[in-house]
Design a protein around this motif. Structure first.
Motif, PDB file in Angstrom:
ATOM      1  N   GLU A  99      -3.991  -6.815  -0.044  1.00 21.69           N
ATOM      2  CA  GLU A  99      -3.571  -8.216  -0.027  1.00 21.69           C
ATOM      3  C   GLU A  99      -3.098  -8.714  -1.392  1.00 21.69           C
ATOM      4  N   MET A 100      -3.265  -7.935  -2.448  1.00 18.40           N
ATOM      5  CA  MET A 100      -2.828  -8.360  -3.780  1.00 18.40           C
ATOM      6  C   MET A 100      -1.308  -8.459  -3.840  1.00 18.40           C
ATOM      7  N   THR A 101      -0.828  -9.359  -4.693  1.00 19.84           N
ATOM      8  CA  THR A 101       0.618  -9.559  -4.843  1.00 19.84           C
ATOM      9  C   THR A 101       1.316  -8.281  -5.249  1.00 19.84           C
ATOM     10  N   ILE A 102       0.744  -7.517  -6.185  1.00 16.50           N
ATOM     11  CA  ILE A 102       1.405  -6.303  -6.659  1.00 16.50           C
ATOM     12  C   ILE A 102       1.431  -5.202  -5.604  1.00 16.50           C
ATOM     13  N   ALA A 103       0.646  -5.349  -4.542  1.00 14.58           N
ATOM     14  CA  ALA A 103       0.691  -4.400  -3.433  1.00 14.58           C
ATOM     15  C   ALA A 103       1.639  -4.860  -2.331  1.00 14.58           C
ATOM     16  N   ARG A 104       2.077  -6.115  -2.384  1.00 20.54           N
ATOM     17  CA  ARG A 104       2.920  -6.674  -1.325  1.00 20.54           C
ATOM     18  C   ARG A 104       4.355  -6.913  -1.772  1.00 20.54           C
ATOM     19  N   GLU A 105       4.547  -7.390  -2.990  1.00 24.87           N
ATOM     20  CA  GLU A 105       5.884  -7.766  -3.435  1.00 24.87           C
ATOM     21  C   GLU A 105       6.593  -6.609  -4.137  1.00 24.87           C
ATOM     22  N   GLU A 106       7.898  -6.543  -3.940  1.00 23.77           N
ATOM     23  CA  GLU A 106       8.710  -5.570  -4.662  1.00 23.77           C
ATOM     24  C   GLU A 106       8.822  -6.027  -6.112  1.00 23.77           C
ATOM     25  N   ILE A 107       8.377  -5.192  -7.039  1.00 23.40           N
ATOM     26  CA  ILE A 107       8.334  -5.572  -8.448  1.00 23.40           C
ATOM     27  C   ILE A 107       9.644  -5.230  -9.156  1.00 23.40           C
ATOM     28  N   PHE A 108      10.209  -4.092  -8.859  1.00 29.24           N
ATOM     29  CA  PHE A 108      11.469  -3.632  -9.439  1.00 29.24           C
ATOM     30  C   PHE A 108      11.348  -3.418 -10.944  1.00 29.24           C
ATOM     31  N   GLY A 109      10.294  -2.739 -11.315  1.00 27.78           N
ATOM     32  CA  GLY A 109      10.050  -2.333 -12.686  1.00 27.78           C
ATOM     33  C   GLY A 109       9.136  -1.126 -12.663  1.00 27.78           C
ATOM     34  N   PRO A 110       8.834  -0.515 -13.816  1.00 32.85           N
ATOM     35  CA  PRO A 110       8.005   0.699 -13.854  1.00 32.85           C
ATOM     36  C   PRO A 110       6.520   0.378 -13.692  1.00 32.85           C
TER      37      PRO A 110
END
Length: 483
Positions: free
Chosen positions: A376-387
Motif C-alpha cells: 500500500e506504500m506510495t513507492i510500491a504503487r506509483e511509477e517513479i521513473f528514476g533509479p
C-alpha cells in the motif's frame, strides 16, 4: 555533432517555418546548460500537417507491400549510416550515457526496422475467408497522429512511424519537446529515403497546444500515444468525440518475483540492473522486487552490493553506467517520491536524496533501494521513473502473485526460478502484457503493450503492424461461388 535546424517543421515533404512559433530551451540534463532552442508550434501548424497527410493518403495507401518494403530498407540503410549521430543526440537531449545510447537507444531503431521488414516479407494483406466466398483485406487505417515520449526517443518514434508506413498510412508525428533533436534527424532520414511528400509530417510542440489538437482532429483516423497514464487519459478524452482508434502505451510498476529455488546471487544482481536501466526511466522495468521473507537479509546484502557497482558521471564517458534524469521537473518528482518512501516507513538501504558525490550539476539521482516496503506504500504503487527499487517480502507463492497483480498497472512482469516449469506456471498467472522468465533477451517480434492502466493496443513486430490496419470483408467476392 552539429545540431539540425530546430526552427522548422517537416510538412508535405519540405522544411517549413511554424506559423507562430514559441521558443523552448533545450537543456543538457548532465550539465544543466542550454544547447539549443526549439520552435514549438500550435493548431495552425497541425492543420497544415494533417491536411498534407490527408491529401497524400489515397496515393500512398495504394502502394504495394513490395514498394513499402523497399522504402523501409532504404530508411534502415540510411539510419545505420547515421547511427552515431542518433546516439549523440540522445546523449545530449535526454542524458543517456554514450555507451548506453549506442548499444541500446540508437541500436533499437535498427532492430525494430529489421523486425518489421521480416514481418512484411511474410504478411498477407489479402486472404480468403473461411466460407470460400469472402475476401479479407487488411487496409491502412488512414491518417495517424503519433505522440512519442522522451525516455526512449528513437525506439518509440520507429515503432510508430515504421509500421504506419508499412501499412500504407500517412501520419503527423509530435515527439516530446525534450527529445526533438533525434526526431528531426529521423525526419531527415525519411526525406532522404524518398518517403513521398505528405506521408510523414513532423510538428514539434507541447501536449496542450499540439498533442491535443492532433488527437481531437476530425481528419485523424487514429492516434497512437506513449507516455504517462494521466496524459493518456487526456488523449483518449480528446479523441472520443471523433470516435477514432486510440492506441496507448502508458505507465508501469512491474513486479519481479524471485521464487525460493532461484540462484539469488544472479537473480538479485540482474534484477537491480534491470530496474536501473536508462536511469530507471523505462515504463516496463522491474521496479518491485518480490522475494521470500526468509531470504530478505541475503537479498538486501546482494542488492546493496549490486547498486554500489553503478557509476554515475559524465555522459560522454564510456565508463558511466547511469546518466541524469531528463529534466529538473523529473528530478524533483523522483526526490519527492524518495522522501515519501522514507516518510511512510520504508527502510532506505542505499541512495536517497543527497546528490551523488562530485556531481553538483546535472539531474543525477543516487541508485536507491528501499526495503520493508508494503504493497500500500506510495513507492510500491506509483511509477517513479528514476533509479529506485522497492523490495517487498512474501510468505507463499500465492501471496507473491497476489502482490504482483495488486498494481493498477499491467505493462510487464518478471519471474525468476530454478525450475522453468514452475516459472511458466507463475507467468501464466501474472497480469502483464509481457512476462519475462529468467531475464531473457529482448524479442523484437513479441507484442509490447499493457493491461489495465498501462494502456491498450500492442506495438512491435506483426502486432504493431496490425494496429495500423483495418479489416475489410468483401462478401461474395468469388462470383462462381455466390448464391
Amino acid at each position: 555533432m552539429s545540431l539540425p535546424d530546430l526552427s522548422r517543421f517537416y510538412i508535405d515533404g519540405a522544411w517549413v517555418a511554424p506559423v507562430s512559433p514559441a521558443r523552448f530551451p533545450l537543456i543538457d540534463p548532465a550539465t544543466e546548460e542550454e544547447f539549443g532552442t526549439l520552435a514549438l508550434g500550435g493548431a495552425e501548424d497541425v492543420e497544415r500537417a494533417v491536411q498534407a497527410a490527408h491529401a497524400a493518403l489515397p496515393a500512398f495507401s495504394e502502394t504495394t507491400p513490395e514498394e513499402r518494403i523497399a522504402l523501409l530498407r532504404r530508411i534502415l540503410a540510411l539510419y545505420e549510416e547515421r547511427r552515431e549521430e542518433f546516439a549523440e543526440a540522445m546523449r545530449q537531449e535526454m542524458g543517456a550515457p554514450i555507451g548506453f545510447s549506442r548499444k541500446a537507444q540508437a541500436a533499437r531503431g535498427a532492430l525494430h526496422l529489421n523486425a518489421l521488414i521480416e514481418v512484411m516479407e511474410r504478411f498477407s494483406f489479402e486472404e480468403n475467408g473461411r466460407s470460400g466466398t469472402t475476401r479479407l483485406r487488411h487496409e491502412p487505417v488512414g491518417v495517424c497522429g503519433l505522440i512519442t515520449p522522451w525516455n526512449w526517443p528513437i525506439n518509440q518514434v520507429v515503432v510508430k512511424v515504421a509500421p504506419a508506413i508499412a501499412a500504407g498510412c500517412t501520419m503527423v508525428l509530435k515527439p516530446s519537446e525534450f527529445s526533438a533533436v533525434s526526431a528531426i534527424l529521423f525526419a531527415q532520414v525519411l526525406h532522404e529515403a524518398g518517403v513521398p511528400p505528405g506521408v510523414f509530417n513532423l510538428v514539434n510542440g507541447d501536449g496542450p497546444n499540439v498533442g491535443s489538437v492532433i488527437s481531437s482532429h476530425p481528419l485523424v483516423d487514429m492516434v497512437s500515444f506513449t507516455g504517462s497514464t494521466g496524459a493518456g487519459i487526456e488523449v483518449a478524452k480528446s479523441a472520443a468525440p471523433t470516435v477514432k482508434r486510440v492506441a496507448q502505451e502508458l505507465g508501469g510498476k512491474s513486479a519481479n518475483i524471485l521464487l525460493d529455488d532461484v540462484d539469488f546471487t544472479e537473480a538479485v544482481q540482474k534484477g537491480v540492473a534491470a530496474c536501473f536501466t536508462n536511469s530507471g526511466q523505462s515504463c516496463s522495468i522491474p521496479t518491485r522486487m518480490i522475494v521470500p521473507r526468509a531470504k530478505m537479509p541475503e537479498v538486501v546484502e546482494l542488492a546493496v552490493a549490486a547498486a554500489a557497482k553503478f557509476r554515475l558521471g559524465d555522459t560522454k564517458d564510456l565508463q558511466t553506467d547511469l546518466g541524469p534524469l531528463v529534466n529538473r521537473a523529473q528530478f524533483e518528482r523522483v526526490r519527492k517520491l524518495i522522501q515519501r518512501g522514507i516518510d511512510e516507513g520504508a527502510t532506505l538501504q542505499v541512495g536517497g536524496l543527497e546528490r551523488p558525490e562530485g556531481l553538483e550539476k546535472g539531474y543525477y539521482v543516487r541508485p536507491t533501494i528501499f526495503t520493508e516496503v508494503t504493497p500500500e506504500m506510495t513507492i510500491a504503487r506509483e511509477e517513479i521513473f528514476g533509479p529506485v527499487l522497492s523490495i517487498l517480502a512474501y510468505d507463499s507463492e500465492e501471496e507473491a502473485i497476489e502482490i504482483a497483480n495488486s498494481s493498477n498497472y499491467g505493462l510487464a512482469a518478471y519471474v525468476q526460478s530454478g525450475s522453468l516449469d514452475r516459472a511458466r506456471q507463475v507467468a501464466r498467472k501474472l497480469r502483464g502484457g509481457q512476462v519475462h522468465i529468467n531475464y531473457p533477451s529482448a524479442d523484437f517480434h513479441a507484442p509490447f503493450g499493457g493491461f489495465r492502466q498501462s494502456g491498450n493496443g500492442r506495438e512491435w513486430g506483426e502486432a504493431g503492424l496490425r494496429e495500423y490496419l483495418e479489416t475489410k470483408a468483401i462478401v461474395g467476392y468469388h462470383p462462381e461461388l455466390s448464391y
